[in-house]
Design an enzyme around this catalytic site. Structure first.
Site, PDB file in Angstrom:
ATOM      1  CG  ASP A 192     -23.058 -27.810  19.687  1.00 37.61           C
ATOM      2  OD1 ASP A 192     -24.077 -27.329  19.150  1.00 37.61           O
ATOM      3  OD2 ASP A 192     -22.730 -29.005  19.569  1.00 37.61           O
ATOM      4  CG  HIS A 238     -17.387 -33.693  21.142  1.00 36.87           C
ATOM      5  ND1 HIS A 238     -18.265 -34.479  20.430  1.00 36.87           N
ATOM      6  CD2 HIS A 238     -18.153 -32.767  21.752  1.00 36.87           C
ATOM      7  CE1 HIS A 238     -19.504 -34.039  20.595  1.00 36.87           C
ATOM      8  NE2 HIS A 238     -19.467 -32.997  21.397  1.00 36.87           N
ATOM      9  CD  GLN A 273     -19.111 -29.323  19.653  1.00 34.01           C
ATOM     10  OE1 GLN A 273     -19.324 -29.160  18.447  1.00 34.01           O
ATOM     11  NE2 GLN A 273     -20.076 -29.614  20.513  1.00 34.01           N
ATOM     12  NE  ARG A 295     -29.486 -35.935  24.181  1.00 37.40           N
ATOM     13  CZ  ARG A 295     -28.557 -35.577  23.289  1.00 37.40           C
ATOM     14  NH1 ARG A 295     -27.288 -35.563  23.618  1.00 37.40           N
ATOM     15  NH2 ARG A 295     -28.911 -35.237  22.069  1.00 37.40           N
ATOM     16  CG  ASP A 297     -23.874 -35.649  22.456  1.00 42.06           C
ATOM     17  OD1 ASP A 297     -24.967 -35.438  21.911  1.00 42.06           O
ATOM     18  OD2 ASP A 297     -22.814 -35.090  22.107  1.00 42.06           O
ATOM     19  CD  GLU A 308     -27.787 -37.467  19.699  1.00 48.74           C
ATOM     20  OE1 GLU A 308     -28.240 -36.836  18.737  1.00 48.74           O
ATOM     21  OE2 GLU A 308     -26.562 -37.605  19.897  1.00 48.74           O
ATOM     22  CG  HIS A 311     -31.150 -29.988  21.744  1.00 52.55           C
ATOM     23  ND1 HIS A 311     -31.374 -31.314  22.021  1.00 52.55           N
ATOM     24  CD2 HIS A 311     -29.834 -29.887  21.396  1.00 52.55           C
ATOM     25  CE1 HIS A 311     -30.244 -31.989  21.866  1.00 52.55           C
ATOM     26  NE2 HIS A 311     -29.295 -31.152  21.485  1.00 52.55           N
ATOM     27  CG  ASP A 312     -29.751 -31.903  18.122  1.00 55.04           C
ATOM     28  OD1 ASP A 312     -29.109 -30.841  18.200  1.00 55.04           O
ATOM     29  OD2 ASP A 312     -29.363 -32.977  18.611  1.00 55.04           O
ATOM     30  NE  ARG A 315     -27.834 -27.514  16.008  1.00 52.89           N
ATOM     31  CZ  ARG A 315     -26.851 -28.168  16.636  1.00 52.89           C
ATOM     32  NH1 ARG A 315     -27.029 -29.398  17.059  1.00 52.89           N
ATOM     33  NH2 ARG A 315     -25.687 -27.593  16.838  1.00 52.89           N
TER      34      ARG A 315
HETATM   35  C1  OTU Z   1     -25.690 -34.226  19.289  1.00 50.16           C
HETATM   36  O1  OTU Z   1     -26.327 -34.279  18.019  1.00 50.16           O
HETATM   37  C2  OTU Z   1     -26.383 -33.149  20.098  1.00 50.16           C
HETATM   38  O2  OTU Z   1     -27.729 -33.475  20.282  1.00 50.16           O
HETATM   39  C3  OTU Z   1     -26.200 -31.834  19.406  1.00 50.16           C
HETATM   40  O3  OTU Z   1     -26.936 -30.807  20.007  1.00 50.16           O
HETATM   41  C4  OTU Z   1     -24.739 -31.535  19.385  1.00 50.16           C
HETATM   42  O4  OTU Z   1     -24.528 -30.405  18.587  1.00 50.16           O
HETATM   43  C5  OTU Z   1     -23.901 -32.677  18.824  1.00 50.16           C
HETATM   44  O5  OTU Z   1     -24.310 -33.967  19.267  1.00 50.16           O
HETATM   45  C6  OTU Z   1     -22.476 -32.534  19.260  1.00 50.16           C
HETATM   46  O6  OTU Z   1     -22.354 -32.747  20.653  1.00 50.16           O
HETATM   47  O7  OTU Z   1     -25.415 -33.952  14.668  1.00 50.16           O
HETATM   48  O8  OTU Z   1     -27.488 -32.321  14.628  1.00 50.16           O
HETATM   49  O9  OTU Z   1     -26.009 -38.995  14.461  1.00 50.16           O
HETATM   50  O10 OTU Z   1     -26.757 -36.362  14.531  1.00 50.16           O
HETATM   51  O11 OTU Z   1     -25.202 -36.866  17.666  1.00 50.16           O
HETATM   52  C7  OTU Z   1     -27.272 -33.085  15.767  1.00 50.16           C
HETATM   53  C8  OTU Z   1     -25.989 -38.303  15.619  1.00 50.16           C
HETATM   54  C9  OTU Z   1     -26.065 -33.952  15.678  1.00 50.16           C
HETATM   55  C10 OTU Z   1     -25.836 -36.815  15.413  1.00 50.16           C
HETATM   56  C11 OTU Z   1     -25.992 -36.195  16.734  1.00 50.16           C
HETATM   57  C12 OTU Z   1     -25.672 -34.776  16.861  1.00 50.16           C
END
Ligand code: OTU
Length: 634
Positions: A147, A190, A257, A287, A289, A331, A395-396, A512
């Site tokens: 991931d 996680h 995860q 950050r 997460d 986040e 990055h998301d 992504r």
């Molecule tokens: C985060 O995002 C990270 O930014 C992602 O890159 C990871 O894949 C994920 O956690 C797992 O570590 O679903 O599409 O409501 O949306 O925490 C991104 C919050 C994600 C989630 C967010 C998550």
């Protein structure tokens, strides 16, 4: 019954003496005194949060003892230069609110090769004006399915492909010398399934088994799944994954995860130790997460529960004791009401602003500023001592996280409108300039999110002549609405989508990766060349960054909406009332006029800080397609 205050006082006396006994001669001297003073100051807060979570357990006091020992170990091993910086930050709590603050984010491997390569890029970061650099997680992770680093195998080791823990430490020092704060992830919801805790749990170690949510059969998973949503339905349905031995484990995200069980206080202590170790590498900001998911309770959505907030506030209080300069960035990509709840000096001092991000893209598609203007006027104010991190891309994926109840006030149906936005951004809507890719398209619920780089989503990929202006328009809002603007590195030279992820079986299922391209040297080589899109984007951004950092109106977060009287023109005033900057931004590809009446209370001529041109406004003002004005209301 003792009051909470009395309990806390008794607990502090106990914890302090237990710790002194355990440390013996080490519980003397300057380091200890500094620690003990902060312990006395912040323990009541820590205690109150933890008592709410774990206070009914018979092992609550030994848990506190162990936790404070962990905190002491963290402080004791905190490098001298970081302790000095702690003192500075405690004396200058506004350091992250300045108009000079500017963030960048990148993958170590994709942008710089490895950790040493990040040091080589420092001159470029300085040229751009960065004072904050978020490196995507550089920790040890499984080689393929990881991931993008968000599956951590060890928080104490660096991914060998990127370098060593010493390289990371050296990088933190180099960045600090260059005036750039280092932001690292604390991925605390996680671990990877190959983390030693997870491995021990599978093998039956009873202490580690309780680190995760492991179930022998489907009865509990079925009960939970009645109320939780699916986050990555493409990868596995529901919130649980089955192990080869038939058991089930909670996996909110990917099946590799594994969610940590914070119902077990030993998890809190263990993760506190990992957090302080990351802090002591030289991170200025963590950050946090996936904050929404860290506490589960049967019968709920298992998102944004009150206990999740208590956990983060407890981590925060622990930092005040053992790493006092450190800040948290939330986040939470959730409903805007819920995003807000994570933001306070006692919880997360910083937060992504996913609402502004999503509404920037919304406005670009609709050419109507209604929702964005409303968000700025009604959902922008933050508590003192906190700030937004405003961004255009990350990055998301882009999720359409606006509140349905906000939208309905403009007659917009949330569900239908999200369907439109998804169609628009994957180029399935007439006239769309976007070249996005669907992410986690869920035919059952109709949910879908969008992947794609900024350049590809604004039309640069299809050669739309207005694409460059769209990039600048979006960034102009992130750069002028307050807090810390954050640039997703690559966007500042218009990096397009990269579809090569489809050739890699470990990435092909996760769109992504399309917007996580390698650094394209040719685009950076064009950055001074105004004859190229890369050059026009770069120079336009550089200009905005320069203006921003030389004007005090852009510090802090204070913002007042300014009704432009035109449905396509966003308007707001930044800074103090005696000398604000009026921002006007035209979100349409046509000229847009704002009537004279709108400007009646302002001086007759307003100089634009970006172009330097004076704008007479007595007769109204016409903005060119996608034009942005930063007008000095001196
Ligand atoms: C985060 O995002 C990270 O930014 C992602 O890159 C990871 O894949 C994920 O956690 C797992 O570590 O679903 O599409 O409501 O949306 O925490 C991104 C919050 C994600 C989630 C967010 C998550």
């Amino acid at each position: 019954m003792l009051t909470l205050d009395n309990q806390s006082r008794l607990a502090l006396t106990h914890v302090r003496s237990a710790l002194s006994r355990r440390l013996g001669a080490a519980a003397r001297g300057r380091a200890w005194e500094a620690f003990a003073a902060r312990l006395d100051q912040h323990f009541p807060r820590l205690f109150a949060e933890l008592a709410g979570l774990y206070g009914q357990r018979p092992d609550f006091v030994p848990f506190l003892d162990e936790l404070l020992f962990t905190a002491w170990q963290g402080w004791q091993s905190r490098p001298v230069d970081l302790r000095a910086q702690d003192a500075q930050r405690e004396a200058d709590t506004d350091w992250f609110q300045r108009e000079t603050m500017l963030g960048g984010v990148c993958y170590v491997d994709l942008f710089c090769g490895n950790l040493r390569g990040v040091i080589d890029q420092i001159p470029y970061f300085q040229e751009l004006g960065l004072t904050y650099l978020h490196l995507m997680p550089p920790f040890k992770c499984p080689p393929d399915h990881n991931d993008g680093g968000y599956a951590v195998s060890s928080y104490r080791e660096v991914n060998p492909a990127l370098g060593t823990i010493e390289d990371l430490r050296a990088l933190a020092v180099a960045l600090r010398k260059a005036g750039i704060s280092l932001v690292l992830d604390f991925i605390f919801n996680h671990t990877a399934d190959d983390h030693e805790w997870a491995q021990a749990a599978v093998k039956g170690d009873p202490a580690r088994r309780d680190f995760y949510y492991l179930f022998d059969d489907r009865s509990q998973p079925d009960a939970y799944e009645k109320t939780v949503r699916e986050i990555f339905p493409d990868e596995h349905p529901g919130a649980f994954s089955q192990l080869p031995d038939g058991r089930w484990v909670w996996t909110t995200f990917h099946s590799y995860q594994w969610d940590l069980n914070y119902g077990n206080p030993a998890v809190f202590t263990a993760m506190a130790g990992e957090m302080l170790a990351i802090a002591n590498l030289g991170a200025d900001i963590l950050r946090m997460d996936a904050v929404a998911f860290i506490w589960k309770r049967l019968g709920t959505s298992c998102e944004n529960l009150p206990e999740a907030h208590a956990l983060i506030r407890a981590f925060n209080a622990l930092c005040r004791i053992a790493a006092p300069g450190l800040l948290f960035k939330s986040e939470a990509i959730v409903h805007p009401d819920d995003v807000m709840k994570y933001i306070s000096p006692q919880e997360c001092q910083l937060s992504y602003n996913p609402l502004q991000m999503a509404l920037l893209w919304n406005t670009l598609a609709t050419r109507e500023v209604n929702l964005l203007q409303q968000a700025l006027q009604e959902r922008h104010t933050l508590p003192a001592g906190t700030a937004w991190v405003n961004y255009v891309r990350s990055h998301d994926d882009i999720g359409w996280t606006f509140a349905d109840e906000d939208a309905i006030r403009f007659g917009i149906n949330g569900f239908d409108h999200r369907q439109f936005l998804n169609r628009f951004y994957v180029n399935r809507f007439p006239g769309s300039f976007a070249r996005g890719v669907p992410f986690q398209d869920n035919p059952v619920t109709g949910d879908c999110r969008i992947s794609g780089t900024c350049a590809s989503l604004v039309g640069l990929e299809q050669g739309d002549p207005l694409a460059v202006q769209r990039v600048l328009l979006l960034h102009s809002v992130a750069l002028s609405t307050g807090g810390i603007p954050l640039i997703y590195l690559g966007d500042e030279v218009g990096t397009p989508n990269d579809h090569r992820y489809l050739d890699d079986p470990a990435q092909a299922g996760d769109s992504r990766w399309v917007h996580r391209p390698r650094r394209v040297p040719a685009l950076y080589a064009q950055r001074e060349d105004a004859g190229t899109p890369a050059g026009r984007i770069h120079q336009g951004l550089r200009r905005m960054i320069e203006v921003r950092r030389s004007h005090a109106a852009f510090a802090g977060n204070a913002l007042t909406g300014f009704g432009s009287g035109n449905a396509s023109v966003l308007g707001y005033l930044r800074g103090l009332p005696d000398r604000p900057v009026l921002v006007l931004a035209n979100f349409s590809e046509h000229p847009q006029h704002c009537d004279a009446a709108v400007f009646s209370a302002l001086p007759p001529v307003l100089p634009d800080l970006l172009q330097g041109a004076p704008h007479p406004v007595r007769g109204g003002l016409t903005l060119k397609p996608y034009e942005v004005l930063w007008l000095d209301v001196a």
